[in-house]
Design a protein around this motif. Structure first.
Motif, mmCIF file in Angstrom:
data_model
loop_
_atom_site.group_PDB
_atom_site.id
_atom_site.type_symbol
_atom_site.label_atom_id
_atom_site.label_comp_id
_atom_site.label_asym_id
_atom_site.label_seq_id
_atom_site.Cartn_x
_atom_site.Cartn_y
_atom_site.Cartn_z
ATOM 1 N N MET A 23 0.801 -1.233 0.000
ATOM 2 C CA MET A 23 0.000 0.000 0.000
ATOM 3 C C MET A 23 0.829 1.275 0.000
ATOM 4 S SD MET A 23 -3.093 -0.864 2.592
ATOM 5 C CE MET A 23 -2.244 -2.045 3.598
ATOM 6 N N THR A 24 1.633 1.459 1.027
ATOM 7 C CA THR A 24 2.173 2.818 1.161
ATOM 8 C C THR A 24 3.694 2.894 1.155
ATOM 9 O OG1 THR A 24 2.105 2.829 3.544
ATOM 10 C CG2 THR A 24 0.149 3.590 2.434
ATOM 11 N N GLY A 25 4.148 4.132 1.439
ATOM 12 C CA GLY A 25 5.544 4.507 1.271
ATOM 13 C C GLY A 25 5.562 5.556 0.180
ATOM 14 N N GLY A 26 6.623 6.381 0.141
ATOM 15 C CA GLY A 26 6.735 7.339 -0.949
ATOM 16 C C GLY A 26 6.435 8.768 -0.549
ATOM 17 N N HIS A 27 6.002 8.965 0.696
ATOM 18 C CA HIS A 27 5.789 10.308 1.229
ATOM 19 C C HIS A 27 6.102 10.206 2.712
ATOM 20 C CE1 HIS A 27 3.686 13.801 2.825
ATOM 21 N NE2 HIS A 27 3.643 14.303 1.582
ATOM 22 N N GLU A 28 6.710 11.252 3.272
ATOM 23 C CA GLU A 28 7.163 11.141 4.670
ATOM 24 C C GLU A 28 6.029 10.766 5.633
ATOM 25 O OE1 GLU A 28 8.797 14.913 5.846
ATOM 26 O OE2 GLU A 28 7.002 16.013 5.219
ATOM 27 N N VAL A 37 12.807 9.621 0.077
ATOM 28 C CA VAL A 37 11.659 8.821 0.551
ATOM 29 C C VAL A 37 11.988 7.324 0.687
ATOM 30 C CG1 VAL A 37 9.883 10.448 -0.225
ATOM 31 C CG2 VAL A 37 10.634 8.623 -1.773
ATOM 32 N N ILE A 38 13.255 6.964 0.464
ATOM 33 C CA ILE A 38 13.634 5.545 0.568
ATOM 34 C C ILE A 38 13.292 4.984 1.949
ATOM 35 C CG2 ILE A 38 15.654 3.997 0.674
ATOM 36 C CD1 ILE A 38 16.764 5.430 -1.771
ATOM 37 N N ASP A 39 13.535 5.794 2.981
ATOM 38 C CA ASP A 39 13.276 5.340 4.361
ATOM 39 C C ASP A 39 11.828 4.903 4.597
ATOM 40 O OD1 ASP A 39 15.790 5.762 5.097
ATOM 41 O OD2 ASP A 39 15.412 7.537 6.360
ATOM 42 N N THR A 40 10.899 5.534 3.855
ATOM 43 C CA THR A 40 9.480 5.215 4.071
ATOM 44 C C THR A 40 9.171 3.780 3.634
ATOM 45 O OG1 THR A 40 8.747 6.023 1.899
ATOM 46 C CG2 THR A 40 8.832 7.642 3.680
#
Ligand SMILES: Cc1cc2nc3c(=O)[nH]c(=O)nc-3n(C[C@H](O)[C@H](O)[C@H](O)COP(=O)(O)O)c2cc1C
Length: 360
Positions: A71-76, A110-113
């Protein structure tokens, strides 16, 4: 705004809209699981404690054949969501996917997300994710490798989402060479490739092509849950053609039970998803032929409202109901349920099976 920023912005808009119940077809009575009735066994053998849900997937021994879909990741702002999902997956012992890593291909910040998922879920399979449009062309295999390496993933899920892209205000509409490109990625990657839809389903015909090129598993993601037509419709300007089209195509596609029956007749691992809202729905997926069931929005909503404890509770509820359904159909393992075919199909599902000449 560069491409990475645009993708990040879109991601957070999707997250905010996906929280609303109106975009979930299961809330509007649009799920077809109600047309599947499992056969009750009033004389089950053995003890409830003997029911064994364990599942080996991508080299991991898991507690249940349940997947937290990408689903997610890609924005802080999505980092806490992915962190909570990953912690719950690790605690319960189920596989987890991340959302499309497209934004991180052009924006390192945004890699960390995404990486938070691998860091919090080390003993379960973590599945990387890219849309098919990002693996088409010369750069495709390189993008795929980067997505996998970025989170030390155990597999890559490539999502097919033509309906969503056509209705998205800024969607990519050229899907030429998709199959050849997926084949190229399979050749180049050293982890397995899963192909998934995002809520419009995969037919037997498409699945056959995918199996022929060596896809490891097919995640049907059929109609009955999150509707990307409705989500994109919300993002389209009032009075626009795409907004109107979204209102007509909101339930376009192959209902999940139909997609499972179509795909599971082939020699591949089938994951049943799209509108799976309970352990009973998961049991129905398995009875129809799936090896596992996946859900996205239920875990997403739990993450937003109650954080990691809410997701854990939801997963425990899924697992308990799946066990109950197994026991009450006289099955001690998911494979017994899958092979016994102990279900009755009601209309309109029955006519789908007849009309599509599906041999059960
Ligand atoms: C908030 C949200 C974001 C999603 N983002 C992605 C994505 O980036 N990549 C993908 O393959 N699927 C994505 N999906 C689709 C899900 O993986 C799943 O296929 C679909 O939502 C159907 O399952 P559901 O009815 O249980 O939600 C997303 C779903 C939700 C709810």
């Amino acid at each position: 705004m560069n491409e990475g920023d645009t993708t990040s912005k879109r991601k957070i808009e999707h997250v905010m809209i996906a929280e609303r119940d109106e975009i979930d077809l299961s809330v509007r009575g649009g799920s077809w699981f109600k047309y599947v009735i499992l056969e009750h066994n009033a004389l089950p053998e053995g003890s409830f404690d003997d029911v064994d849900l364990s599942w080996n997937f991508l080299g991991y021994d898991l507690s249940a054949p349940i997947i937290i879909e990408g689903m997610t990741g890609g924005h802080e702002d999505t980092l806490p969501i992915n962190k909570a999902l990953a912690e719950a997956a690790q605690r319960i012992g189920v596989a987890i996917g991340v959302g499309s890593q497209r934004a991180a291909l052009t924006n390192d910040s945004v890699i960390d997300t995404f990486l938070v998922v691998r860091n919090r879920a080390h003993d379960v399979p973590v599945i990387a994710n890219l849309g098919v449009s990002h693996i088409i062309g010369e750069q495709g295999p390189e993008n795929a490798k980067r997505a996998v390496d970025m989170i030390r993933a155990d597999a890559l899920a490539i999502h097919l989402n033509p309906l969503q892209e056509l209705l998205q205000p800024e969607g990519s509409t050229d899907f030429s060479n998709s199959l050849i490109s997926i084949r190229e990625v399979i050749r180049e990657l050293d982890v397995p490739v899963i192909v998934k839809e995002v809520g419009a389903g995969i037919s037997a015909t498409v699945a056959k092509y995918l199996v022929e090129i060596g896809v490891h598993a097919i995640d049907v993601a059929g109609v009955g849950g999150t509707s990307w037509a409705l989500i994109e419709g919300e993002r389209s300007p009032h009075g626009s053609i795409k907004k109107e089209a979204a209102s007509h195509f909101f339930d376009w596609g192959i209902p999940t039970p139909c997609a499972i029956l179509e795909v599971s007749s082939l020699d591949t691992i089938t994951i049943g998803s799209g509108g799976v809202r309970s352990g009973l729905d998961a049991a129905k997926c398995i009875a129809l032929g799936a090896h596992a069931a996946g859900a996205a929005r239920p875990f997403f909503v739990s993450a937003l409202s109650e954080g990691v404890e809410g997701i854990v509770k939801k997963l425990e509820a899924f697992i308990y109901e799946l066990k109950v359904a197994l026991f009450l159909t006289g099955s001690l393992t998911p494979s017994q349920l899958r092979l016994s075919k102990k279900y009755v199909l009601l209309e309109p599902l029955k006519s789908w099976v007849e009309g599509r000449h599906i041999f059960i």
